[in-house]
Enzyme design. Structure first.
Site, PDB file in Angstrom:
ATOM      1  N   LYS A  24      33.284  91.343  39.604  1.00 39.40           N
ATOM      2  CA  LYS A  24      34.476  90.603  40.036  1.00 39.40           C
ATOM      3  C   LYS A  24      35.716  91.509  40.060  1.00 39.40           C
ATOM      4  O   LYS A  24      36.484  91.540  41.024  1.00 39.40           O
ATOM      5  CB  LYS A  24      34.701  89.418  39.091  1.00 39.40           C
ATOM      6  CG  LYS A  24      36.059  88.778  39.166  1.00 39.40           C
ATOM      7  CD  LYS A  24      36.293  88.118  40.507  1.00 39.40           C
ATOM      8  CE  LYS A  24      37.744  87.926  40.777  1.00 39.40           C
ATOM      9  NZ  LYS A  24      38.153  86.594  41.040  1.00 39.40           N
ATOM     10  N   CYS A  81      45.712  88.207  41.379  1.00 36.17           N
ATOM     11  CA  CYS A  81      44.349  88.746  41.316  1.00 36.17           C
ATOM     12  C   CYS A  81      44.361  90.235  41.589  1.00 36.17           C
ATOM     13  O   CYS A  81      44.150  91.050  40.696  1.00 36.17           O
ATOM     14  CB  CYS A  81      43.492  88.047  42.345  1.00 36.17           C
ATOM     15  SG  CYS A  81      43.670  86.277  42.279  1.00 36.17           S
TER      16      CYS A  81
HETATM   17  N1  SAJ Z   1      47.688  92.511  51.478  1.00 38.42           N
HETATM   18  C1  SAJ Z   1      48.183  93.613  52.165  1.00 38.42           C
HETATM   19  N2  SAJ Z   1      47.439  94.152  53.168  1.00 38.42           N
HETATM   20  C2  SAJ Z   1      46.234  93.633  53.511  1.00 38.42           C
HETATM   21  C3  SAJ Z   1      45.729  92.518  52.815  1.00 38.42           C
HETATM   22  C4  SAJ Z   1      46.479  91.974  51.800  1.00 38.42           C
HETATM   23  O1  SAJ Z   1      49.270  94.126  51.889  1.00 38.42           O
HETATM   24  O2  SAJ Z   1      45.618  94.172  54.454  1.00 38.42           O
HETATM   25  C5  SAJ Z   1      48.459  91.910  50.385  1.00 38.42           C
HETATM   26  C6  SAJ Z   1      48.764  90.430  50.574  1.00 38.42           C
HETATM   27  O3  SAJ Z   1      49.882  90.229  51.365  1.00 38.42           O
HETATM   28  C7  SAJ Z   1      48.969  89.967  49.138  1.00 38.42           C
HETATM   29  C8  SAJ Z   1      47.973  90.823  48.379  1.00 38.42           C
HETATM   30  O4  SAJ Z   1      47.670  91.924  49.206  1.00 38.42           O
HETATM   31  O5  SAJ Z   1      50.261  90.261  48.670  1.00 38.42           O
HETATM   32  C9  SAJ Z   1      46.687  90.119  47.977  1.00 38.42           C
HETATM   33  O6  SAJ Z   1      46.301  89.172  48.942  1.00 38.42           O
HETATM   34  P1  SAJ Z   1      44.827  88.931  49.453  1.00 38.42           P
HETATM   35  O7  SAJ Z   1      44.906  87.903  50.515  1.00 38.42           O
HETATM   36  O8  SAJ Z   1      44.159  90.196  49.822  1.00 38.42           O
HETATM   37  O9  SAJ Z   1      44.033  88.420  48.161  1.00 38.42           O
HETATM   38  P2  SAJ Z   1      44.316  87.278  47.037  1.00 38.42           P
HETATM   39  O10 SAJ Z   1      44.977  87.943  45.882  1.00 38.42           O
HETATM   40  O11 SAJ Z   1      44.956  86.079  47.621  1.00 38.42           O
HETATM   41  O12 SAJ Z   1      42.791  86.888  46.628  1.00 38.42           O
HETATM   42  C10 SAJ Z   1      41.906  87.875  46.125  1.00 38.42           C
HETATM   43  C11 SAJ Z   1      40.581  87.803  46.888  1.00 38.42           C
HETATM   44  N3  SAJ Z   1      39.785  88.997  46.588  1.00 38.42           N
HETATM   45  C12 SAJ Z   1      39.282  89.815  47.545  1.00 38.42           C
HETATM   46  O13 SAJ Z   1      39.472  89.629  48.714  1.00 38.42           O
HETATM   47  C13 SAJ Z   1      38.448  90.966  47.067  1.00 38.42           C
HETATM   48  C14 SAJ Z   1      39.845  86.521  46.522  1.00 38.42           C
HETATM   49  O14 SAJ Z   1      38.554  86.522  47.109  1.00 38.42           O
HETATM   50  C15 SAJ Z   1      39.705  86.395  44.989  1.00 38.42           C
HETATM   51  O15 SAJ Z   1      39.097  85.165  44.639  1.00 38.42           O
HETATM   52  C16 SAJ Z   1      41.093  86.425  44.382  1.00 38.42           C
HETATM   53  O16 SAJ Z   1      41.706  87.663  44.734  1.00 38.42           O
HETATM   54  C17 SAJ Z   1      40.948  86.283  42.874  1.00 38.42           C
HETATM   55  O17 SAJ Z   1      41.191  85.173  42.370  1.00 38.42           O
HETATM   56  O18 SAJ Z   1      40.541  87.230  42.215  1.00 38.42           O
END
Ligand code: SAJ
Length: 406
Positions: free
Chosen positions: A201, A255
């Protein structure tokens, strides 16, 4: 009947999903206000499809309570914060839940921990509680780790279709919990041991953090030499084995910006790349500030009061502001004694920062320069209203000319 402990972002949708699939559920939370709100039929946060799922579940068998229930299966979905200084996990909420469960559960009960924990947490912090109570893990009580994987903004879909991991000491117990989740989960359900479940995870979120950090570092390199990072990533991603994520104003949420720290905190001499990636992502709000500064200079804008920040949440189309890049940016400004910046987010109804507007048109009236921090659909629907402003688009979502990018 299953008892779900913690009715937050993960516990609530999970409880509803089980109930909607004919499993009898009691959802327990120590927050009485939250329990009362749910009892009145009001969902506690905004998420696509959550209200529909709530209606479906409450038409079947679900109850909300402050009390832990006597039953065979518990699912624990409480927060696991980390200590900002040591970067290590603070397992107190999970520990407290397990302690309370042990007070009432019958012999042979299964405690499933869904909360994200750092590798080794269950060995270090949970098993000792069981033995201190004079109980034997695997006989009197069973521990399972089934980390959640759903993404805010698409939770309901992902609950149903993502694959899941179930870590347990005992195959028969793992299978029992697999059958339970299979009541709604259409993805693969992989059985493994507890440490592998804990580690995988954290590894998933760390992988994403590092990939985003790479994109962010590229954005800085390209800015330095006037190259178009988006064009370069677009081309590179045509390669069949390359998939670079998007640069942005930073990484927020509870996360991806947190879990990698567990590895850094536990393995400081080994987790070098992971630490570096965290530092790059944490430096992005400051990088946005330096972009704002040079654009303001170019346009001779001296009054910060004519500058507006669009978006306070950590990502698009959610109402969650935890660890958001915008809040980090505002905090950095305050440290530099800079104030007056205007702020607007269509998803954030409560006043959480200074100069926060409730009305988009009033916000626009008061500014000349808008910095887009979050790519809510709302801004894409309102591009016409901002097209005459100076725009810094940190998410690369606005397709009009003369827009500044990262
Ligand atoms: N972000 C970027 N560039 C990207 C993608 C995201 O700057 O290309 C930023 C987003 O804007 C945000 C952050 O990263 O600020 C995280 O957002 P996210 O949408 O990537 O992920 P979370 O934090 O909403 O959810 C993640 C997910 N994990 C993965 O994709 C590996 C989700 O599946 C998990 O369940 C969650 O963390 C968790 O609870 O751990």
């Amino acid at each position: 009947m299953i008892n779900i402990i913690g009715l937050g972002y993960i516990g609530l949708p999970t409880a509803l999903m089980f109930a909607a699939h004919d499993i009898e559920v009691v959802g327990t939370d120590y927050n009485s206000d939250l329990v009362n709100t749910l009892k009145q039929g009001i969902v506690s946060f905004e998420e696509k499809g959550l209200q529909e799922l709530f209606d479906k579940a409450t038409a079947k068998k679900i109850e909300f309570s402050n009390e832990y229930q006597k039953t065979d299966v518990y699912i624990v979905a409480v927060p696991t914060p980390y200590d900002k200084n040591t970067k290590q996990i603070d397992p107190k909420y999970v520990q407290n839940s397990v302690k309370t469960i042990l007070e009432i559960c019958p012999k042979g009960a299964i405690i499933v921990i869904e909360s994200t924990v750092s590798p080794g947490t269950i060995d270090k912090f949970i098993r000792p509680i069981i033995s201190k109570n004079g109980l034997v893990t695997g006989e009197d009580v069973h521990i399972v780790h089934a980390p959640e994987r759903i993404i805010p903004g698409n939770m309901i879909y992902e609950l149903e279709y993502n694959s899941r991991t179930i870590g347990a000491d005992d195959k028969a117990i793992a299978q029992k919990i697999k059958d339970l989740y299979a009541s709604f989960c259409k993805g693969d359900i992989i059985l493994t041991d507890i440490r592998s479940a804990e580690m995988s995870k954290v590894v998933e979120n760390t992988f994403r953090d590092i990939n985003i950090a790479f994109a962010n570092e590229l954005a800085k390199i390209c800015r330095n030499d006037n190259m178009d990072v988006y064009e370069i990533i677009k081309i590179a991603n045509k390669h069949p084995r390359v998939n670079i994520l998007n640069p942005g104003p930073g990484v927020g949420g509870h996360c991806i910006s947190v879990d990698p720290w567990f590895l850094v905190g536990d393995y400081p001499d080994l987790a070098k790349l992971i630490l570096q990636a965290r530092l790059v992502n944490d430096s992005m709000p400051e990088f946005v500030l330096s972009r704002m500064h040079s654009i303001m200079k170019e346009h001779n804008i001296k009054d910060l009061g004519r500058v507006g920040l669009y978006g306070l949440t950590y990502k698009e189309n959610v109402d969650d502001t935890r660890e958001s890049p915008s809040l980090q940016l505002i905090e950095n400004m305050e440290k530099h004694l800079a104030s007056g910046l205007k702020v607007y987010d269509p998803w954030v109804k409560k006043n959480i920062v200074e100069n926060q507007y409730k009305n988009f048109d009033e916000f626009l009236n008061d500014i000349d320069f808008v910095v887009i921090m979050v790519g809510h659909s709302h801004i894409l629907e309102n591009v016409d209203k901002i097209k005459n402003k100076i725009i810094l688009d940190t998410r690369n979502i606005i397709n009009i000319s003369n827009v500044y990018k990262l």
